[in-house]
Write a protein that holds these residues in place. Structure first.
Motif, PDB file in Angstrom:
ATOM      1  N   ARG A  77      59.428 -41.031 -63.618  1.00 38.60           N
ATOM      2  CA  ARG A  77      59.601 -39.568 -63.612  1.00 38.60           C
ATOM      3  C   ARG A  77      58.776 -38.902 -62.524  1.00 38.60           C
ATOM      4  NH1 ARG A  77      59.064 -39.253 -70.113  1.00 38.60           N
ATOM      5  NH2 ARG A  77      57.540 -40.865 -69.549  1.00 38.60           N
ATOM      6  N   LEU A  78      57.894 -39.666 -61.875  1.00 39.53           N
ATOM      7  CA  LEU A  78      57.146 -39.110 -60.743  1.00 39.53           C
ATOM      8  C   LEU A  78      58.008 -39.015 -59.477  1.00 39.53           C
ATOM      9  CD1 LEU A  78      54.683 -39.436 -62.556  1.00 39.53           C
ATOM     10  CD2 LEU A  78      53.426 -40.394 -60.630  1.00 39.53           C
ATOM     11  N   SER A  79      59.235 -39.557 -59.540  1.00 39.57           N
ATOM     12  CA  SER A  79      60.124 -39.450 -58.373  1.00 39.57           C
ATOM     13  C   SER A  79      61.255 -38.484 -58.682  1.00 39.57           C
ATOM     14  CB  SER A  79      60.719 -40.823 -58.020  1.00 39.57           C
ATOM     15  OG  SER A  79      61.590 -41.261 -59.054  1.00 39.57           O
ATOM     16  N   ARG A  80      61.807 -37.873 -57.647  1.00 36.93           N
ATOM     17  CA  ARG A  80      62.862 -36.871 -57.847  1.00 36.93           C
ATOM     18  C   ARG A  80      64.068 -37.479 -58.563  1.00 36.93           C
ATOM     19  NH1 ARG A  80      63.593 -31.729 -55.744  1.00 36.93           N
ATOM     20  NH2 ARG A  80      61.732 -32.073 -54.463  1.00 36.93           N
ATOM     21  N   SER A  81      64.433 -38.683 -58.140  1.00 41.78           N
ATOM     22  CA  SER A  81      65.617 -39.316 -58.742  1.00 41.78           C
ATOM     23  C   SER A  81      65.336 -39.788 -60.166  1.00 41.78           C
ATOM     24  CB  SER A  81      66.042 -40.515 -57.900  1.00 41.78           C
ATOM     25  OG  SER A  81      65.022 -41.507 -57.949  1.00 41.78           O
ATOM     26  N   GLY A  82      64.068 -39.870 -60.529  1.00 39.13           N
ATOM     27  CA  GLY A  82      63.729 -40.369 -61.855  1.00 39.13           C
ATOM     28  C   GLY A  82      63.894 -41.871 -61.980  1.00 39.13           C
ATOM     29  N   SER A  83      64.066 -42.550 -60.842  1.00 43.65           N
ATOM     30  CA  SER A  83      64.329 -43.991 -60.926  1.00 43.65           C
ATOM     31  C   SER A  83      63.309 -44.838 -60.176  1.00 43.65           C
ATOM     32  CB  SER A  83      65.736 -44.290 -60.398  1.00 43.65           C
ATOM     33  OG  SER A  83      65.805 -43.927 -59.035  1.00 43.65           O
ATOM     34  N   SER A  85      59.265 -45.694 -59.414  1.00 41.16           N
ATOM     35  CA  SER A  85      57.837 -45.495 -59.705  1.00 41.16           C
ATOM     36  C   SER A  85      57.030 -46.166 -58.607  1.00 41.16           C
ATOM     37  CB  SER A  85      57.481 -46.120 -61.052  1.00 41.16           C
ATOM     38  OG  SER A  85      57.485 -47.538 -60.936  1.00 41.16           O
ATOM     39  N   CYS A  86      55.708 -45.960 -58.637  1.00 34.88           N
ATOM     40  CA  CYS A  86      54.841 -46.685 -57.699  1.00 34.88           C
ATOM     41  C   CYS A  86      55.093 -48.180 -57.850  1.00 34.88           C
ATOM     42  CB  CYS A  86      53.367 -46.412 -57.972  1.00 34.88           C
ATOM     43  SG  CYS A  86      52.907 -44.694 -58.165  1.00 34.88           S
ATOM     44  N   GLY A  87      55.277 -48.597 -59.114  1.00 35.92           N
ATOM     45  CA  GLY A  87      55.448 -50.015 -59.407  1.00 35.92           C
ATOM     46  C   GLY A  87      56.779 -50.594 -58.939  1.00 35.92           C
ATOM     47  N   THR A  88      57.724 -49.726 -58.540  1.00 35.81           N
ATOM     48  CA  THR A  88      58.982 -50.242 -57.998  1.00 35.81           C
ATOM     49  C   THR A  88      58.700 -50.957 -56.672  1.00 35.81           C
ATOM     50  OG1 THR A  88      60.144 -48.355 -58.949  1.00 35.81           O
ATOM     51  CG2 THR A  88      61.314 -49.611 -57.257  1.00 35.81           C
ATOM     52  N   CYS A  89      57.888 -50.318 -55.838  1.00 33.82           N
ATOM     53  CA  CYS A  89      57.552 -50.926 -54.544  1.00 33.82           C
ATOM     54  C   CYS A  89      56.310 -51.808 -54.667  1.00 33.82           C
ATOM     55  CB  CYS A  89      57.320 -49.847 -53.494  1.00 33.82           C
ATOM     56  SG  CYS A  89      58.798 -48.865 -53.158  1.00 33.82           S
ATOM     57  N   HIS A  90      55.346 -51.385 -55.466  1.00 36.68           N
ATOM     58  CA  HIS A  90      54.125 -52.184 -55.669  1.00 36.68           C
ATOM     59  C   HIS A  90      54.273 -52.926 -56.993  1.00 36.68           C
ATOM     60  CE1 HIS A  90      52.229 -50.149 -52.288  1.00 36.68           C
ATOM     61  NE2 HIS A  90      52.649 -49.004 -52.786  1.00 36.68           N
ATOM     62  N   PHE A 106      63.743 -43.499 -50.825  1.00 35.02           N
ATOM     63  CA  PHE A 106      64.704 -42.568 -51.418  1.00 35.02           C
ATOM     64  C   PHE A 106      66.087 -42.765 -50.784  1.00 35.02           C
ATOM     65  CE2 PHE A 106      66.662 -38.431 -52.244  1.00 35.02           C
ATOM     66  CZ  PHE A 106      66.385 -38.305 -53.592  1.00 35.02           C
ATOM     67  N   GLY A 107      67.118 -42.806 -51.625  1.00 34.85           N
ATOM     68  CA  GLY A 107      68.477 -42.962 -51.129  1.00 34.85           C
ATOM     69  C   GLY A 107      68.697 -44.303 -50.450  1.00 34.85           C
ATOM     70  N   MET A 108      67.906 -45.316 -50.823  1.00 36.91           N
ATOM     71  CA  MET A 108      68.019 -46.675 -50.291  1.00 36.91           C
ATOM     72  C   MET A 108      67.771 -46.762 -48.780  1.00 36.91           C
ATOM     73  SD  MET A 108      68.454 -48.334 -52.997  1.00 36.91           S
ATOM     74  CE  MET A 108      68.806 -50.007 -52.502  1.00 36.91           C
ATOM     75  N   ALA A 146      56.417 -37.700 -50.079  1.00 37.78           N
ATOM     76  CA  ALA A 146      57.182 -38.092 -48.881  1.00 37.78           C
ATOM     77  C   ALA A 146      58.673 -38.026 -49.183  1.00 37.78           C
ATOM     78  CB  ALA A 146      56.800 -39.506 -48.445  1.00 37.78           C
ATOM     79  N   PRO A 147      59.440 -37.268 -48.363  1.00 38.63           N
ATOM     80  CA  PRO A 147      60.880 -37.137 -48.624  1.00 38.63           C
ATOM     81  C   PRO A 147      61.589 -38.488 -48.658  1.00 38.63           C
ATOM     82  CG  PRO A 147      60.157 -35.592 -46.938  1.00 38.63           C
ATOM     83  CD  PRO A 147      58.989 -36.484 -47.212  1.00 38.63           C
ATOM     84  N   ASP A 148      61.128 -39.453 -47.879  1.00 36.86           N
ATOM     85  CA  ASP A 148      61.833 -40.741 -47.876  1.00 36.86           C
ATOM     86  C   ASP A 148      61.259 -41.735 -48.891  1.00 36.86           C
ATOM     87  OD1 ASP A 148      59.508 -41.169 -46.528  1.00 36.86           O
ATOM     88  OD2 ASP A 148      60.425 -41.883 -44.668  1.00 36.86           O
ATOM     89  N   GLU A 149      60.253 -41.304 -49.682  1.00 41.87           N
ATOM     90  CA  GLU A 149      59.792 -42.194 -50.749  1.00 41.87           C
ATOM     91  C   GLU A 149      60.178 -41.603 -52.113  1.00 41.87           C
ATOM     92  OE1 GLU A 149      56.028 -44.365 -50.157  1.00 41.87           O
ATOM     93  OE2 GLU A 149      56.039 -43.565 -48.117  1.00 41.87           O
ATOM     94  N   MET A 150      59.247 -40.867 -52.765  1.00 38.27           N
ATOM     95  CA  MET A 150      59.603 -40.363 -54.091  1.00 38.27           C
ATOM     96  C   MET A 150      60.146 -38.941 -54.052  1.00 38.27           C
ATOM     97  SD  MET A 150      56.362 -42.272 -55.846  1.00 38.27           S
ATOM     98  CE  MET A 150      56.721 -42.327 -57.582  1.00 38.27           C
TER      99      MET A 150
END
Ligand code: HEC
Ligand code: HEC
Length: 351
Positions: A77-83, A85-90, A106-108, A146-150
């Protein structure tokens, strides 16, 4: 002075070790221990792990803050898309990174840089590959916004967290006060949790603590090369194997000038310079470097053997090395001993 002395001692040790390897006298007394016990002990001491994790006075540790930070770290939920988290990349099961040459945001969209592991950062001095964040608290805001991250705003993060009933008590327990859900406390909790992520004890640690059987003879020869002829410890120094500094090691350059973006053009050495990464818990399958441009450890060693592309910003520590096949294997065998047994990370129950 000291550097030369250590170098000389180590060339003796490397010869002794090479002798042991070529003659196969595995059971012979330890060559490294024999040659210069005092110097070897002093060198080992430089790589000894510290006992306690440091936390800044302005943001001290508490179990409540750590638990809150952990929940936030894994909360999409910390990302705009809701999908995301920090743990997705880390991702803890991928060594706190994503296993990709460059991160996917963001947006693949593929980002310009590789995701570094978040480990042993409590001792760090500057964060991101270019060091543009001076604390973990300051860093935490960057991927969120960051627009291209969360792709979030901190205001929206606060609004969302306030709407989750379970977060109120967690923030109150960690920070107290009337209105504890704030941008500042989100980043403080994330930073606190990340400071608790510390590499486990590796075979190398057991060796420097005195267990001669903890690592194989070729890894000990690799340690000698690392500190001697191969010159790796000039930058990969101390128990985390980083000097927390920035160097151009002569990789294939791109528009990304790394630290150079923050230094005046007259500071030539910062062009194409990136932060020295820690070598603990390396993902043996790669990829490596700030943009994942090298795929394997053998190719990393080959890069150092060649000495990197000659250009004005190339570090003066980079010069071609004459490394035999056996020496290359020994360096890699040594790097493998910096890997701790993977400890399972239990994912938090999200509120
Ligand atoms: C889309 C993938 C992605 C997400 C999501 C992400 N990160 Fe990262 N992280 C990266 C990348 C890529 C870098 C390197 C960025 C750079 O150097 O410019 C990085 C760098 C870092 C660093 C610096 C590490 C070092 O050695 O200097 C920390 C700390 C960190 N991230 C923590 C976080 C936290 C906390 C979150 C969640 C709030 C997060 N990251 C979310 C990909 C991601
Ligand atoms: C001049 C300083 C310097 C020296 C000397 C040096 N390194 Fe590095 N090392 C770095 C920097 C800086 C990077 C990251 C470069 C980048 O991504 O642009 C790096 C990256 C690496 C990586 C990739 C780690 C990762 O997570 O991607 C490995 C492995 C490595 N070095 C091993 C070695 C070995 C082995 C030696 C000795 C043969 C050595 N280094 C010598 C500074 C140095």
């Amino acid at each position: 002075m000291l550097g030369h002395r250590v170098l000389a001692v180590w060339s003796v040790l490397v010869c002794a070790a090479a002798y042991a390897v070529t003659t196969g006298v595995g059971a012979a007394p330890e060559p490294a221990g024999q040659a210069a016990p005092a110097d070897l002990a002093a060198l080992k001491a430089k790589f000894r792990r510290p006992d306690a994790t440091p936390f800044p006075k302005a943001n001290p540790h508490s179990p409540e803050k750590e638990a809150l930070g952990k929940a936030l770290f894994f909360d999409p939920r910390l990302s705009r898309s809701g999908s995301v988290s920090c743990g997705t990349c880390h991702n803890p099961s991928l060594g706190w990174t994503d296993g990709l040459p460059r991160a996917v945001g963001f947006g693949m969209a593929t980002l310009h840089r590789r995701t570094p592991p978040v480990r042993n950062l409590a001792w760090g001095a500057a964060f991101q590959w270019d060091g543009r964040a001076d604390s973990l608290e300051a860093q935490a805001r960057m991927p969120i916004t960051a627009p291209d991250e969360m792709n979030m705003t901190m205001d929206l993060v606060v609004e969302r967290l306030k709407a989750v009933a379970g977060y109120g008590p967690l923030f109150a327990g960690a920070f107290g006060g009337d209105d504890p859900i704030s941008a500042r406390n989100v980043t403080a909790a994330l930073a606190t949790y990340q400071r608790t992520l510390v590499s486990g004890e590796a075979p190398f640690d057991r060796w420097i603590a005195g267990d001669e059987t903890a690592i194989a003879p070729d890894a000990k020869s690799g340690f000698a090369l690392f500190n001697g002829k191969a010159g790796c410890a000039a930058c990969h120094s101390g128990w985390r194997f980083t000097d927390d500094s920035f160097h151009d090691i002569g990789l294939t350059a791109s528009d990304d000038r790394g630290r150079g973006k923050f230094a005046p053009p007259s500071v030539v050495a910062m062009q194409n310079a990136f932060k020295t990464p820690s070598l603990r818990d390396l993902r043996m399958q790669g990829p490596y470097m700030h943009d994942g441009q090298i795929g394997s450890l053998a190719d990393v060693v080959e890069h150092y053997a060649k000495g990197g592309e000659k250009r004005p910003s190339l570090s003066f520590e980079m010069k071609p090395l004459d490394l035999s096949e056996a020496e290359r294997r020994q360096l890699i065998a040594f790097l493998e001993t910096l890997k701790a047994e993977a400890a399972p990370v239990a994912l938090p129950q999200l509120p």
